[in-house]
Design an enzyme around this catalytic site. Structure first.
Site, PDB file in Angstrom:
ATOM      1  N   TYR A 146       2.509  38.435  17.097  1.00  0.00           N
ATOM      2  CA  TYR A 146       3.742  38.080  16.401  1.00  0.00           C
ATOM      3  C   TYR A 146       4.718  39.253  16.324  1.00  0.00           C
ATOM      4  O   TYR A 146       5.800  39.125  15.763  1.00  0.00           O
ATOM      5  CB  TYR A 146       3.441  37.548  15.004  1.00  0.00           C
ATOM      6  CG  TYR A 146       2.741  36.205  15.023  1.00  0.00           C
ATOM      7  CD1 TYR A 146       1.844  35.900  16.033  1.00  0.00           C
ATOM      8  CD2 TYR A 146       2.962  35.269  14.057  1.00  0.00           C
ATOM      9  CE1 TYR A 146       1.188  34.691  16.073  1.00  0.00           C
ATOM     10  CE2 TYR A 146       2.309  34.045  14.080  1.00  0.00           C
ATOM     11  CZ  TYR A 146       1.425  33.759  15.088  1.00  0.00           C
ATOM     12  OH  TYR A 146       0.775  32.563  15.126  1.00  0.00           O
ATOM     13  N   LYS A 196     -12.066  37.933  16.904  1.00  0.00           N
ATOM     14  CA  LYS A 196     -12.492  37.542  18.246  1.00  0.00           C
ATOM     15  C   LYS A 196     -12.930  38.805  18.991  1.00  0.00           C
ATOM     16  O   LYS A 196     -12.623  38.986  20.180  1.00  0.00           O
ATOM     17  CB  LYS A 196     -11.307  36.844  18.957  1.00  0.00           C
ATOM     18  CG  LYS A 196     -11.685  36.099  20.211  1.00  0.00           C
ATOM     19  CD  LYS A 196     -12.522  34.875  19.961  1.00  0.00           C
ATOM     20  CE  LYS A 196     -13.045  34.275  21.242  1.00  0.00           C
ATOM     21  NZ  LYS A 196     -14.085  33.264  21.041  1.00  0.00           N
ATOM     22  N   ASP A 236     -13.904  31.739  16.032  1.00  0.00           N
ATOM     23  CA  ASP A 236     -14.075  30.320  16.389  1.00  0.00           C
ATOM     24  C   ASP A 236     -15.192  29.698  15.560  1.00  0.00           C
ATOM     25  O   ASP A 236     -15.094  28.550  15.117  1.00  0.00           O
ATOM     26  CB  ASP A 236     -14.296  30.111  17.897  1.00  0.00           C
ATOM     27  CG  ASP A 236     -15.122  31.197  18.545  1.00  0.00           C
ATOM     28  OD1 ASP A 236     -15.286  32.273  17.950  1.00  0.00           O
ATOM     29  OD2 ASP A 236     -15.626  30.976  19.665  1.00  0.00           O
ATOM     30  N   ASP A 277      -2.871  32.617  11.016  1.00  0.00           N
ATOM     31  CA  ASP A 277      -1.846  31.570  10.989  1.00  0.00           C
ATOM     32  C   ASP A 277      -2.502  30.206  11.203  1.00  0.00           C
ATOM     33  O   ASP A 277      -2.297  29.250  10.446  1.00  0.00           O
ATOM     34  CB  ASP A 277      -0.828  31.864  12.107  1.00  0.00           C
ATOM     35  CG  ASP A 277       0.397  30.976  12.036  1.00  0.00           C
ATOM     36  OD1 ASP A 277       0.525  30.228  11.053  1.00  0.00           O
ATOM     37  OD2 ASP A 277       1.223  31.035  12.961  1.00  0.00           O
ATOM     38  N   ASP A 301      -3.732  27.231   8.081  1.00  0.00           N
ATOM     39  CA  ASP A 301      -3.252  25.845   8.084  1.00  0.00           C
ATOM     40  C   ASP A 301      -4.428  24.872   8.122  1.00  0.00           C
ATOM     41  O   ASP A 301      -4.429  23.850   7.441  1.00  0.00           O
ATOM     42  CB  ASP A 301      -2.332  25.582   9.292  1.00  0.00           C
ATOM     43  CG  ASP A 301      -0.862  25.830   8.939  1.00  0.00           C
ATOM     44  OD1 ASP A 301      -0.609  26.609   8.002  1.00  0.00           O
ATOM     45  OD2 ASP A 301       0.019  25.248   9.603  1.00  0.00           O
TER      46      ASP A 301
END
Ligand code: NAI
Length: 487
Positions: free
Chosen positions: A134, A181, A214, A238, A242
């Site tokens: 970002y 990750k 994950d 992000d 959500d």
């Protein structure tokens, strides 16, 4: 509670924003006033109106000045109208004031039925808010190949991990899960893994846990009640915040805080809901819960609890709820919901978790340029990224020839991370974007920069290169990853 004199109140910048923003802001301010919150408001504008006035960031200078003065913001949703400005005003505000920590509480609310109701979900996602992909550094490398740079700093990891710990301690929580990750992205995501572990272990009251992100997504759906505090890099945070909001009723009831050293901004997660704007139907719950977070931030714990209890009682009883959360056919407008909520101030709900909130003890960060000191650093080679439509064999041969007489020899050529020269796998799909890895043939020359410039000139005679990465070793360790198939 009687109102405090104005002089003892905290001034907060109120940005109502676009669409339903004005309605949910008015409702939230009415509840805070009725509850006796120790705040006064300084109204400011941002978003759609600012863009339409030609302010390309969507954030007028007067608004930035107000935030600089108050240091606390309550913000409604902001639109980026099509055709105005490239950057969202939300992102601009976070970046301008270096609000590096995004805090998203995920708590089951009474009366809001979801497939997960009754599980006792109560955790918080702490998302790094300014780094990672970002940073928005993107380039088309060839007409058909795009690249985004994933920038992660050790200092950025340290401060977000410290914030996660400070939040855990402020809320009496026990476990900080660092979700990364790192198994694939060993240097970038790996940095949060290592730094996160180091930071959490500095706090004896907290337990550290690492989870591959994950699996974290999977665990959030399978057994969400296991989580306490989860900390993540920007993009992972992000997406998973959500997902987490979806477990407890969706974005319409999800609050958030953006925290930095000098400014804190509280906002609902939802957007401007243009379909229902101006109709008196908007649900102010998410902004109200964000305001509850804001009250705790400014130290008004009593009013925060008072509002939270009234909200829980209202949701629990299920009377006069807005259409988006009411039982079918029973929905009311914002005004009736507001009246019910205000009427419930002073009542207590057994469903609000018994939690001793304390101020979040954020560690201030120095203003000077941050750098990690190392004892040794060497340049060992260079990666040159180039555009070519040649076959890997022909490209390899031409690059070997180009390097003749230079300080380098070609080690490998890869396409999107898969080695295609000297060894290629028959299944690899080839596009016109290659990385050529050159290593110094003998010991590094005294001036590696000059040697790289010489090599670039030689390669550039035959090929179009786009970017160059030095291959370095810091304190004897490779500061680059190996390619798939690289020895
Ligand atoms: P949205 O969140 O505005 O709407 C999604 C759905 O949820 C719609 O059906 C809407 O009516 C409903 N909804 C949202 N908030 C509600 C509330 N408080 N009460 C009742 N119903 C509610 O998302 P959408 O449509 O994707 O975005 C609309 C605009 O908002 C866009 O311009 C977008 O850029 C902006 N936006 C701004 C955000 C921010 O300022 N933080 C976040 C998300 C979107």
């Amino acid at each position: 509670m009687d109102s405090l004199p104005v002089s003892q109140k905290v001034t907060v910048t109120a940005i109502a924003g676009d669409g339903i923003g004005a309605e949910v802001m008015r409702a939230t301010q009415a509840v805070l006033a009725a509850a006796g919150a120790a705040v006064t408001w300084e109204d400011a504008m941002a978003g759609g109106e600012a863009f339409r006035k030609g302010i390309s960031t969507g954030t007028p200078q007067e608004t930035l000045d107000s935030i600089e003065r108050t240091g606390v913001v309550l913000k409604g949703p902001l639109e980026t109208p099509v055709g105005y400005g490239e950057k969202s005003a939300n992102v601009s505000l976070r970046k301008i004031f270096e609000m590096y920590g995004n805090i998203r509480p995920v708590r089951e609310l009474p009366g809001i039925k979801t497939p997960f109701s009754g599980r006792g979900i109560d955790f918080t996602v702490v998302r790094e808010n300014v780094e990672d992909l970002y940073a928005g550094i993107e380039h088309m490398q060839t007409p058909g190949v795009a690249q985004a740079v994933k920038l992660i700093s050790e200092a950025g990891c340290e401060r977000i991990a410290e914030l996660a710990c400070a939040l855990a301690l402020a809320e009496g929580r026990k476990t900080v899960t660092v979700a990364t990750k790192a198994n694939i992205l060993k240097l970038t995501e790996g940095l949060l893994k290592t730094v996160g572990e180091r930071v959490v272990k500095r706090h004896p009251a907290l337990t550290h846990e690492h989870m591959i992100v994950d699996n974290c997504a999977h665990q959030m759906v399978i057994r969400p009640e296991q989580f306490d505090i989860c900390v993540m890099t920007n993009m992972n945070g992000d997406i998973l915040s959500d997902l987490a909001a979806g477990l407890v009723g969706g974005l319409g009831v999800a609050p958030s805080a953006n925290l930095g050293d000098t400014v804190a901004m509280f906002e609902a997660v939802h957007g401007s809901a243009p379909q229902i704007a101006g109709k008196g139907l908007a649900n102010p719950t998410a902004l109200l819960l964000s305001a509850v977070m804001m009250l705790r931030h400014i130290g008004d714990f009593t009013t925060a609890a008072r509002i939270e209890h009234a909200l829980y009682v209202t949701l629990e009883e299920g009377r006069d709820l807005t259409g988006d959360i009411a039982a079918p056919g029973t929905g009311v407008g914002t005004a009736a919901y507001l009246e019910r909520l205000i009427g419930n101030l002073g009542r207590t709900s057994a469903r609000v978790p018994a939690r001793e909130y304390r101020p979040i003890a954020m560690r201030p960060w120095p203003r000077s340029t941050w750098a990690r000191a190392v004892a040794t650093r060497e340049v060992v080679g260079v990666d040159i990224f180039l555009e070519s439509q040649a076959t890997p064999q022909a490209l390899g041969a031409s690059l070997v020839q180009a390097a003749q007489g230079s300080a380098f020899s070609l080690k490998l050529v890869s396409c999107r991370g898969a080695q295609v020269w000297p060894v290629a796998q028959p299944h690899t799909f080839i596009v016109d974007h290659f990385r050529a890895r050159f290593m110094f043939s003998a010991a590094a020359p005294a001036n590696p920069n000059a040697a790289i410039a010489d090599l670039l000139a030689r390669v550039g005679e035959q090929h179009s290169w786009m970017h160059v990465e030095k291959l370095q070793r810091f304190d004897g360790a490779d500061a680059f990853t190996k390619d798939q198939g690289e020895g």
